[in-house]
Design a protein around this motif. Structure first.
Motif, PDB file in Angstrom:
ATOM      1  N   ASP A   1     -13.861  -2.962   6.914  1.00 50.50           N
ATOM      2  CA  ASP A   1     -15.254  -2.996   6.484  1.00 50.50           C
ATOM      3  C   ASP A   1     -15.671  -1.573   6.113  1.00 50.50           C
ATOM      4  N   THR A   2     -15.936  -1.331   4.826  1.00 48.56           N
ATOM      5  CA  THR A   2     -16.272   0.004   4.331  1.00 48.56           C
ATOM      6  C   THR A   2     -17.726   0.049   3.910  1.00 48.56           C
ATOM      7  N   GLU A   3     -18.476   0.946   4.532  1.00 50.81           N
ATOM      8  CA  GLU A   3     -19.886   1.111   4.199  1.00 50.81           C
ATOM      9  C   GLU A   3     -20.033   1.941   2.920  1.00 50.81           C
ATOM     10  N   PRO A   4     -21.070   1.689   2.150  1.00 51.01           N
ATOM     11  CA  PRO A   4     -21.244   2.415   0.888  1.00 51.01           C
ATOM     12  C   PRO A   4     -21.690   3.850   1.120  1.00 51.01           C
ATOM     13  N   SER A   5     -21.439   4.661   0.125  1.00 50.11           N
ATOM     14  CA  SER A   5     -21.943   6.021   0.110  1.00 50.11           C
ATOM     15  C   SER A   5     -23.310   6.007  -0.567  1.00 50.11           C
ATOM     16  N   GLY A   6     -24.340   6.425   0.154  1.00 48.08           N
ATOM     17  CA  GLY A   6     -25.681   6.397  -0.430  1.00 48.08           C
ATOM     18  C   GLY A   6     -26.271   5.002  -0.392  1.00 48.08           C
ATOM     19  N   GLY A   7     -27.066   4.689  -1.419  1.00 50.08           N
ATOM     20  CA  GLY A   7     -27.726   3.392  -1.484  1.00 50.08           C
ATOM     21  C   GLY A   7     -26.746   2.255  -1.701  1.00 50.08           C
ATOM     22  N   THR A   8     -27.166   1.056  -1.290  1.00 53.36           N
ATOM     23  CA  THR A   8     -26.301  -0.115  -1.388  1.00 53.36           C
ATOM     24  C   THR A   8     -26.684  -0.964  -2.600  1.00 53.36           C
TER      25      THR A   8
ATOM     26  N   PRO B   1     -13.139   4.070  -3.743  1.00 48.99           N
ATOM     27  CA  PRO B   1     -13.853   4.111  -5.029  1.00 48.99           C
ATOM     28  C   PRO B   1     -14.989   3.098  -5.131  1.00 48.99           C
ATOM     29  N   LEU B   2     -14.803   1.905  -4.575  1.00 48.58           N
ATOM     30  CA  LEU B   2     -15.878   0.910  -4.638  1.00 48.58           C
ATOM     31  C   LEU B   2     -17.053   1.305  -3.752  1.00 48.58           C
ATOM     32  N   SER B   3     -16.761   1.842  -2.576  1.00 54.02           N
ATOM     33  CA  SER B   3     -17.849   2.257  -1.692  1.00 54.02           C
ATOM     34  C   SER B   3     -18.566   3.488  -2.246  1.00 54.02           C
ATOM     35  N   ASP B   4     -17.823   4.371  -2.921  1.00 48.78           N
ATOM     36  CA  ASP B   4     -18.456   5.524  -3.555  1.00 48.78           C
ATOM     37  C   ASP B   4     -19.434   5.089  -4.645  1.00 48.78           C
ATOM     38  N   ALA B   5     -19.183   3.925  -5.231  1.00 48.88           N
ATOM     39  CA  ALA B   5     -20.073   3.399  -6.266  1.00 48.88           C
ATOM     40  C   ALA B   5     -21.269   2.656  -5.681  1.00 48.88           C
ATOM     41  N   GLY B   6     -21.375   2.617  -4.344  1.00 45.61           N
ATOM     42  CA  GLY B   6     -22.547   2.031  -3.715  1.00 45.61           C
ATOM     43  C   GLY B   6     -22.383   0.619  -3.196  1.00 45.61           C
ATOM     44  N   TYR B   7     -21.144   0.162  -3.030  1.00 44.13           N
ATOM     45  CA  TYR B   7     -20.908  -1.196  -2.550  1.00 44.13           C
ATOM     46  C   TYR B   7     -20.325  -1.187  -1.146  1.00 44.13           C
ATOM     47  N   ARG B   8     -20.819  -2.091  -0.326  1.00 45.86           N
ATOM     48  CA  ARG B   8     -20.125  -2.398   0.919  1.00 45.86           C
ATOM     49  C   ARG B   8     -18.942  -3.283   0.552  1.00 45.86           C
TER      50      ARG B   8
ATOM     51  N   PRO C   1       0.832  -1.199   0.000  1.00 47.02           N
ATOM     52  CA  PRO C   1       0.000   0.000   0.000  1.00 47.02           C
ATOM     53  C   PRO C   1       0.868   1.252   0.000  1.00 47.02           C
ATOM     54  N   ARG C   2       0.372   2.297  -0.640  1.00 42.89           N
ATOM     55  CA  ARG C   2       1.109   3.554  -0.690  1.00 42.89           C
ATOM     56  C   ARG C   2       0.742   4.470   0.463  1.00 42.89           C
ATOM     57  N   SER C   3      -0.371   4.163   1.118  1.00 45.01           N
ATOM     58  CA  SER C   3      -0.817   4.912   2.288  1.00 45.01           C
ATOM     59  C   SER C   3      -1.570   3.958   3.191  1.00 45.01           C
ATOM     60  N   LEU C   4      -1.502   4.207   4.487  1.00 42.90           N
ATOM     61  CA  LEU C   4      -2.209   3.374   5.454  1.00 42.90           C
ATOM     62  C   LEU C   4      -3.449   4.068   6.009  1.00 42.90           C
ATOM     63  N   ALA C   5      -3.789   5.231   5.464  1.00 40.32           N
ATOM     64  CA  ALA C   5      -4.965   5.967   5.928  1.00 40.32           C
ATOM     65  C   ALA C   5      -6.236   5.196   5.573  1.00 40.32           C
ATOM     66  N   LEU C   6      -7.140   5.071   6.540  1.00 35.75           N
ATOM     67  CA  LEU C   6      -8.408   4.399   6.272  1.00 35.75           C
ATOM     68  C   LEU C   6      -9.318   5.329   5.482  1.00 35.75           C
ATOM     69  N   PRO C   7      -9.959   4.830   4.439  1.00 32.49           N
ATOM     70  CA  PRO C   7     -10.913   5.651   3.692  1.00 32.49           C
ATOM     71  C   PRO C   7     -12.117   6.022   4.559  1.00 32.49           C
ATOM     72  N   PRO C   8     -12.885   7.012   4.155  1.00 36.21           N
ATOM     73  CA  PRO C   8     -14.114   7.336   4.889  1.00 36.21           C
ATOM     74  C   PRO C   8     -15.033   6.122   5.012  1.00 36.21           C
ATOM     75  N   ARG C   9     -15.752   6.057   6.134  1.00 35.93           N
ATOM     76  CA  ARG C   9     -16.759   5.021   6.395  1.00 35.93           C
ATOM     77  C   ARG C   9     -16.136   3.635   6.544  1.00 35.93           C
ATOM     78  N   THR C  10     -14.837   3.577   6.890  1.00 38.37           N
ATOM     79  CA  THR C  10     -14.138   2.299   7.026  1.00 38.37           C
ATOM     80  C   THR C  10     -13.834   2.003   8.487  1.00 38.37           C
ATOM     81  N   ARG C  11     -14.163   0.782   8.910  1.00 38.63           N
ATOM     82  CA  ARG C  11     -13.836   0.320  10.259  1.00 38.63           C
ATOM     83  C   ARG C  11     -12.875  -0.861  10.174  1.00 38.63           C
ATOM     84  N   ALA C  12     -11.850  -0.853  11.022  1.00 35.01           N
ATOM     85  CA  ALA C  12     -11.040  -2.043  11.234  1.00 35.01           C
ATOM     86  C   ALA C  12     -11.680  -2.810  12.384  1.00 35.01           C
TER      87      ALA C  12
END
Length: 298
Positions: free
Chosen positions: A29-36, A59-66, A4-15
């Protein structure tokens, strides 16, 4: 290995710890943005970990995926037995089936990177009803390229004879060869990579290496998996021969993605483009199999 190039957790992400019928596993575990639209389970490769997908989670969670990235048994922050038998292919596959069930979202999209693809293929074969689709990212079927076989044999041999700290230092030296000035890993990444190596069970590294070296061709098995199938890799892939990956996609009728400019880890180098390709495939799979119907491939 992905770095990985960064260890920062993306928004809506829980370890957190995922509790399953086959034990606990460390996950991001990253929750989606908006609808799932659905849930995806991501399996890392040899000597890797869930952090290999950090750049892809957003990017995957921004597209609506957990999106849930997992450390397999004995890998980084997931506990694992010391015994060799615990790291056989079927045991690892049943862990993945249990992980999918524990997420509680019904059939999930399954992605395996590199060695994780071997495990994902076995899980989809063992329990296809647990999954909505299968993506092999930079992974066989077929044998890994000769330079990688030599590397895996060397690592397994060193782990059997030397303290892990010495193996780590030798691995770092090998990884540094050919790096251009200014491309050295940042100190926090080096610290992370060392910690990951130290925490991963020797039995896991030995068992995964054995499977990489001796896994059957798998083409017939993959062809029989009754799920929408996706084979994706970078144009500059070096662990598996690119012609064999292209031939596998053609033989199986899989959805086929080649990421230009990417090597073995498009999840690190080209996360935005890869996310677009993955979500397009998942949406197609969902249209063809909206309720997890396993009648064929898109």
């Amino acid at each position: 290995m992905s770095k990985p190039r960064s260890l920062a957790l993306p928004p809506r992400t829980r370890a957190r710890r995922l509790v399953t019928a086959r034990g606990e596993f460390a996950v991001l575990d990253t929750e989606p943005s908006g609808g799932t639209h659905g849930t995806a389970l991501l399996l890392p490769g040899y000597t890797g970990s869930k952090e290999d997908f950090l750049a892809l989670l957003g990017p995957l969670s921004d597209a609506g995926y957990r999106v849930v990235a997992v450390d397999g048994r004995g890998q980084h922050e997931s506990p694992g037995p010391r015994g060799r038998a615990a790291y056989r292919r079927r045991a690892l596959a049943l862990d993945v089936v249990a992980q999918a069930a524990a997420l509680g979202d019904g059939p999930v999209h399954l992605l395996g990177h590199s060695f994780g693809g071997l495990v994902a293929r076995a899980a989809a074969t063992a329990a296809p009803g647990a999954f909505r689709s299968l993506t092999l990212l930079s992974s066989g079927p077929g044998r890994v390229a000769r330079p990688q076989r030599i590397r895996v044999r060397a690592l397994r041999g060193a782990l059997a004879l030397l303290p892990k700290e010495r193996v780590w230092r030798a691995t770092r030296w090998l990884d540094s060869r050919g790096e251009e000035p200014g491309e050295a890993d940042p100190p926090e990444i080096v610290t992370f990579l060392r910690r990951r190596m130290m925490r991963t069970r020797i039995a896991q590294l030995a068992g995964a290496g054995r499977l990489l070296l001796h896994d059957p061709d798998g083409l017939a098995e993959l062809s029989a998996v009754p799920l929408p199938l996706h084979i994706a890799y970078g144009a500059d892939e070096m662990v598996w021969p690119v012609p064999s990956l292209a031939a596998a996609a053609e033989h199986t009728g899989a959805h086929h993605t080649v990421v230009l400019g990417a090597g073995h880890s498009p999840n690190v180098s080209h996360p935005e483009e890869l996310a677009e390709r993955l979500t397009a495939f998942w949406q197609m799979a969902e249209r063809v199999h909206p309720t997890g119907d396993l009648s064929g491939r898109p």
